[in-house]
Design an enzyme around this catalytic site. Structure first.
Site, short mmCIF file in Angstrom:
data_model
loop_
_atom_site.label_atom_id
_atom_site.label_comp_id
_atom_site.label_asym_id
_atom_site.label_seq_id
_atom_site.Cartn_x
_atom_site.Cartn_y
_atom_site.Cartn_z
N LYS A 83 -0.81 4.82 4.49
CA LYS A 83 -1.82 3.94 5.10
C LYS A 83 -1.54 3.79 6.59
CE LYS A 83 -4.11 -0.52 4.69
NZ LYS A 83 -5.45 0.08 4.89
N HIS B 119 0.83 -1.20 0.00
CA HIS B 119 0.00 0.00 0.00
C HIS B 119 0.87 1.25 0.00
CE1 HIS B 119 -3.22 -2.79 1.13
NE2 HIS B 119 -4.07 -1.84 0.81
#
Length: 265
Positions: free
Chosen positions: A157, A153
Site C-alpha cells: 500500500k 494493510h
C-alpha cells in the site's frame, strides 16, 4: 452501461474488471494502465474478458470506447489527469485512489457536475462493512473521551495512514462533545504512539498476508469498546464499487464516501 477501468492491472483494478464482467447490466469497454500489461489482451490477466479488449495506456482509449463511467484505482497523478480529462467530456468518475493532494480534491469538487461535465464519487473504502464501521465510530465518538485507530494493510500500500483511517479519525473528532483526554507519559521511542489526526491517535501496520483491516478502540470509565472490520479479499470492495457505478450518474457533483449512497448521511 459502458464502463472503463483506470489502473486496470493493479490488484483493485483487476478485481473491478472481474466484477464488471460478471454484472449483467454493465459492459466493460476499455481498460487502461500506466505501464504493467499495456498492449496485452486483458484475457491474459482476467479469464473471460472479451476477445480483442487490450490494456491501453491513455485516457484517450477510455474516451474512444465511449465509456459512460470510469472506475479509478490508480495513483494520485493518474487520478488528477482523469479529473481533468474525463469529467469535462461528460464521463462520470468513480475513484478509490487515496493519498490525493488537496488540490486534486478541490478540482473534483469544482469540476464534477458542472454543465456538460460528469459527476464523481470518491471513497477511501468501498467495503460496505468498513463504511458501516466508520459510521458506528462517529456515533461512538460522541460518548467516549478517548479513541485510537489501528489500520493494517498489505505491504504494497502506497500511503500511510490509509484514507479510511484518516476519515474515521476526523469523524470521531467532529462528533466529540468535549476535548479528548490527553495521554500521559512520554515516548522513549519516537513515533511509538502513532500519529495524531485531530486529537485521535492513528497507527499504521504494513505486513505481507494482510489485505485491509481496521480496529477502532474507545476507552471510557471502566470499559472499552472495540470496532473492527476485516476485508479478507478484494472482492469485498466490489458491491460498493458497483453501487457507485450505478448511482454516480444520478448524483450531481461530487459525492464523498459511500454513506450518502447507503442512506447514512
Amino acid at each position: 452501461m459502458r464502463v472503463g477501468v483506470l489502473g486496470a492491472t493493479g490488484r483493485m483494478g483487476l478485481a473491478t474488471c472481474r466484477a464488471v464482467l460478471d454484472a449483467p447490466d454493465l459492459d466493460l469497454v476499455a481498460v487502461v494502465a500506466r505501464a504493467t500489461g499495456v498492449g496485452r489482451p486483458l484475457r491474459d490477466l482476467v479469464p473471460g474478458a472479451p476477445e480483442g479488449l487490450e490494456v491501453g495506456e491513455d485516457l484517450a482509449d477510455l474516451l474512444a470506447a465511449e465509456a459512460e463511467v470510469v472506475v479509478d484505482f490508480s495513483r494520485p497523478e493518474a487520478t488528477a489527469a482523469a479529473v481533468e480529462g474525463l469529467l469535462g467530456e461528460g464521463v462520470h468518475l468513480v475513484s478509490g485512489t487515496t493519498g490525493l493532494p488537496p488540490e486534486v480534491m478541490d478540482d473534483l469538487g469544482n469540476l464534477a457536475g458542472k454543465a456538460d461535465h460528469g459527476n464523481a464519487v470518491w471513497a477511501p473504502n468501498f467495503a460496505l462493512g468498513a463504511v458501516l464501521a466508520m459510521h458506528f465510530a462517529a456515533v461512538a465518538g460522541r460518548f467516549y473521551p478517548a479513541a485510537e485507530v489501528i489500520e493494517l494493510h498489505h505491504q504494497g500500500k502506497a500511503d500511510a495512514p490509509s484514507g479510511t483511517a484518516l476519515r474515521t479519525a476526523r469523524a470521531i473528532a467532529a462528533a466529540r462533545k468535549e476535548p479528548p483526554v490527553p495521554a500521559a507519559g512520554r515516548e522513549s521511542v519516537a513515533g511509538v504512539r502513532g500519529g495524531e489526526v485531530d486529537g485521535v491517535r492513528v497507527h499504521s501496520v504494513r505486513l505481507p498476508g494482510l489485505v485491509a483491516h481496521q480496529e477502532v478502540i474507545f476507552g471510557g470509565q471502566g470499559e472499552v469498546l472495540t470496532l473492527r472490520h476485516d476485508s479478507l479479499d478484494r472482492s469485498s470492495f466490489m458491491p460498493g464499487v458497483l453501487l457507485a457505478v450505478r448511482e454516480v450518474g444520478t448524483r450531481p457533483g461530487l459525492t464523498v464516501g459511500l454513506e450518502p449512497l447507503l442512506g447514512l448521511a
